[in-house]
Each structure stands twice: as C-alpha cells, then as structure tokens.
Design a protein around this motif. Sequence first.
Motif, PDB file in Angstrom:
ATOM      1  N   PRO A 239      46.733  46.416  44.860  1.00 27.31           N
ATOM      2  CA  PRO A 239      45.841  46.621  46.004  1.00 27.31           C
ATOM      3  C   PRO A 239      44.769  47.639  45.625  1.00 27.31           C
ATOM      4  O   PRO A 239      44.998  48.519  44.780  1.00 27.31           O
ATOM      5  CB  PRO A 239      46.790  47.165  47.087  1.00 27.31           C
ATOM      6  N   LEU A 240      43.595  47.545  46.233  1.00 30.54           N
ATOM      7  CA  LEU A 240      42.459  48.347  45.801  1.00 30.54           C
ATOM      8  C   LEU A 240      42.753  49.841  45.774  1.00 30.54           C
ATOM      9  O   LEU A 240      42.438  50.525  44.795  1.00 30.54           O
ATOM     10  CB  LEU A 240      41.247  48.069  46.704  1.00 30.54           C
ATOM     11  N   ARG A 241      43.350  50.374  46.838  1.00 31.96           N
ATOM     12  CA  ARG A 241      43.604  51.813  46.861  1.00 31.96           C
ATOM     13  C   ARG A 241      44.623  52.219  45.806  1.00 31.96           C
ATOM     14  O   ARG A 241      44.503  53.288  45.183  1.00 31.96           O
ATOM     15  CB  ARG A 241      44.051  52.259  48.257  1.00 31.96           C
ATOM     16  N   SER A 242      45.612  51.366  45.573  1.00 35.24           N
ATOM     17  CA  SER A 242      46.569  51.652  44.514  1.00 35.24           C
ATOM     18  C   SER A 242      45.889  51.602  43.156  1.00 35.24           C
ATOM     19  O   SER A 242      46.144  52.438  42.279  1.00 35.24           O
ATOM     20  CB  SER A 242      47.725  50.647  44.553  1.00 35.24           C
ATOM     21  N   ALA A 243      45.006  50.628  42.984  1.00 32.57           N
ATOM     22  CA  ALA A 243      44.261  50.519  41.727  1.00 32.57           C
ATOM     23  C   ALA A 243      43.424  51.768  41.491  1.00 32.57           C
ATOM     24  O   ALA A 243      43.321  52.258  40.356  1.00 32.57           O
ATOM     25  CB  ALA A 243      43.376  49.278  41.745  1.00 32.57           C
ATOM     26  N   TRP A 244      42.826  52.288  42.553  1.00 35.46           N
ATOM     27  CA  TRP A 244      42.011  53.502  42.426  1.00 35.46           C
ATOM     28  C   TRP A 244      42.879  54.703  42.000  1.00 35.46           C
ATOM     29  O   TRP A 244      42.517  55.457  41.095  1.00 35.46           O
ATOM     30  CB  TRP A 244      41.320  53.786  43.758  1.00 35.46           C
ATOM     31  N   ALA A 290      38.456  50.655  39.462  1.00 36.24           N
ATOM     32  CA  ALA A 290      39.212  49.856  40.426  1.00 36.24           C
ATOM     33  C   ALA A 290      38.340  48.753  41.022  1.00 36.24           C
ATOM     34  O   ALA A 290      38.777  47.609  41.171  1.00 36.24           O
ATOM     35  CB  ALA A 290      39.762  50.756  41.530  1.00 36.24           C
ATOM     36  N   LEU A 291      37.103  49.107  41.353  1.00 35.20           N
ATOM     37  CA  LEU A 291      36.183  48.112  41.921  1.00 35.20           C
ATOM     38  C   LEU A 291      35.834  47.028  40.912  1.00 35.20           C
ATOM     39  O   LEU A 291      35.808  45.834  41.242  1.00 35.20           O
ATOM     40  CB  LEU A 291      34.916  48.792  42.421  1.00 35.20           C
ATOM     41  N   ILE A 295      36.534  41.922  40.035  1.00 34.66           N
ATOM     42  CA  ILE A 295      35.732  40.756  39.640  1.00 34.66           C
ATOM     43  C   ILE A 295      36.380  39.979  38.489  1.00 34.66           C
ATOM     44  O   ILE A 295      35.860  38.952  38.072  1.00 34.66           O
ATOM     45  CB  ILE A 295      34.304  41.169  39.234  1.00 34.66           C
ATOM     46  N   ARG A 296      37.510  40.474  37.992  1.00 28.09           N
ATOM     47  CA  ARG A 296      38.186  39.767  36.914  1.00 28.09           C
ATOM     48  C   ARG A 296      38.921  38.554  37.473  1.00 28.09           C
ATOM     49  O   ARG A 296      39.553  38.623  38.514  1.00 28.09           O
ATOM     50  CB  ARG A 296      39.181  40.685  36.209  1.00 28.09           C
ATOM     51  N   THR A 297      38.834  37.469  36.770  1.00 34.85           N
ATOM     52  CA  THR A 297      39.517  36.250  37.214  1.00 34.85           C
ATOM     53  C   THR A 297      40.833  36.029  36.475  1.00 34.85           C
ATOM     54  O   THR A 297      41.757  35.416  37.012  1.00 34.85           O
ATOM     55  CB  THR A 297      38.611  35.025  36.996  1.00 34.85           C
TER      56      THR A 297
END
Length: 336
Positions: A239-244, A290-291, A295-297
């Motif tokens: 999830p984005l926040r976890s990735a950050w 993180a952002l 965009i990676r597929t």
Amino acid sequence: MSEALMQHATQTIEVGSKSFAAAAKLFDAETRRGVLMLYAWCRHCDDVVDGQELGFVPAASAPAPHDAARELALLRDQTRRAYAGEAMRDPAFAAFQEVALKHGIEPRYAYDHLAGFAMDVEQARYETIEDTLRYCYHVAGVVGLMMASIMGTRDPAVLDRACDLGLAFQLTNIARDIVDDAQIGRCYLPAAWLREAGIPQDEIALPRHRAALAKVAARLVDHAEPYYDSACAGLAALPLRSAWAIATARLVYRQIGIVVKRRGPHAWDERAGTGKLTKLWLLLRGGLDALSSRIRTTMTPRPARLWSRPAADSAVAVAPAGGAAGGRHAVRATAV
C-alpha cells in the motif's frame, strides 16, 4: 489494555530506534500499530537474552547471574503460548500475540527469529559471507517477512524482497558496529575476509587495524547494495503509505552504510548515523520512490546471485520446546 499495549510499544521504539520510529509514523494507523507491536516483541527478546534494557546493561552494583540459554528457552515457551491464545501477562508478549494472530504471522518466522539468538549464545563463527547472510536472515531478514505479513503481503516473490531488505539492513548494522561487537567478543564478519585483510579475529578492535578494517567494512557495505536494490522492486506491491515508510527506512539505513564507508578508518570514532536534515531529505526521497513504484507494471526479476532465504520446508524453525538459545542483533533491522 489495548491502549496500554500501544503506549508500551511506542515508548519502546522511541527509545530503541529513533530512525525507525520516524519512518513508522508514515504507516496508516492499523499498520503502524502492528509494526510497533512487533518491534516491542523483538526488542524485548533481544534484551532478555542479553540481560539488557533497550539495548543497555541496567545499572546495578551487583548484577544477577545471567543464563541466556535458559532465558531463550522461556521466550520460546512464551511464544508457543502466545500462538496458542493463552493470556499473556508480559506487555511485549501480549503485543506480539495481538499482531501475530491478527495478521497471521507464520509461527516458523517467529521461531526462526528466536533461532538467531542461539547463534550468539553458541558463539557461532562465520567463515564465509554466506554464513554471515544466514545469521542476517535469522535476526533481520525474517523480521522483514513478519513486517510484510502485517502489511498484507503473502506473495512469495514480494516476501523475498522484504527479506532482502532485512539482509541489507543487517549488513549495514554489522559494518557500523564492528568495533563495538568486537569489544564484547562478537564478530559477524566472514573470517575469510579478515584473513585476507591480515586482521586476527581477536584483534579487530585494536586501533592499528583501522585502515584494514575500513576496507573490510566498505566491502560489507558494497555487498549490501544489491539487496537494497532488490528490496526497492518490492515497493510496488505495498500500500502507498507502507511503501513510503519502507522506502524511507531503506534510504536511511543505506545512508548509514555510506557514512561508514566515507569515514574510512574513522568510521568507529563515533556511532554512524543520519542527522535530522538528512532524514527529512530522505523522507522526501522515500515518498518519490513510493510514488514512482506505482507506475511499474511488473516486478524486475530477482538476481540469481543473491543469497536466498530458506524454503518453507527447509527453514530452521526452532521447535517451541527445548534446545539451545541466544542473541544480540535481533532487532537491528529495525533499531538504527
């Protein structure tokens, strides 16, 4: 009770790991709670086995005799009882029980982590870098696996990247703490590397070996790089926040290795770390990482040359009852 556990876990990480405490604030509330609960358990186990409090020997005029093997046997039994759903009086184990049962953390990960302590108590020696990486798996790579479980990850390919990040963290920690470890009779460097550098293992802490030791530390820092790179590929699955949060922690730990390498023979004059401004910059960079991961597929293939975690059917999962025990760096993956 629930709030008391959270307060205990928060205080533990704020004292034990200022760097990770800052990164942990980036998680969403539920994930942050789970991560802090796990950290509290790891820190507790580390301290109990070493007879310490938050990484320090408690002040006492006449400290009681410490039996690390007995302490770890008790930790194993408490872990078994936590998974069995028994009432836990110790706050650290109550916290672990909550997070382990709620997020389905596999028992073998917890027992693999406890097995890492045995490597210290039994005074394991590390002849090759593969031996060192095996230690890193137990004390840090498996922590990455447990944290990934908290973030909802079950994909083996993503778990591999979480383990890689733990390995990289631990390699960095070992490089930073070489002299401190040597002063208490511990060495996690490959003995083969020390021989090549002309450093007797019982003389690692001596100032006359600093120049040679700096080259060994730089080699270890360089060895961590492909694991840091591999870990980055796993951000897209979080999830984005976890990735950050993970991206930021990755950058902060990696920077510590850069500092160790840059200081050379003076790397151990004072503890290597990162200042507030550097942490802020790395937090921003972590957000960008993180952002960009969004965009990676597809996930890039994991390099075959990297050391791989034990398979599920061959992992060194310590039985809940019996056996030898011990450890020190158990929470170094989250304690910089």
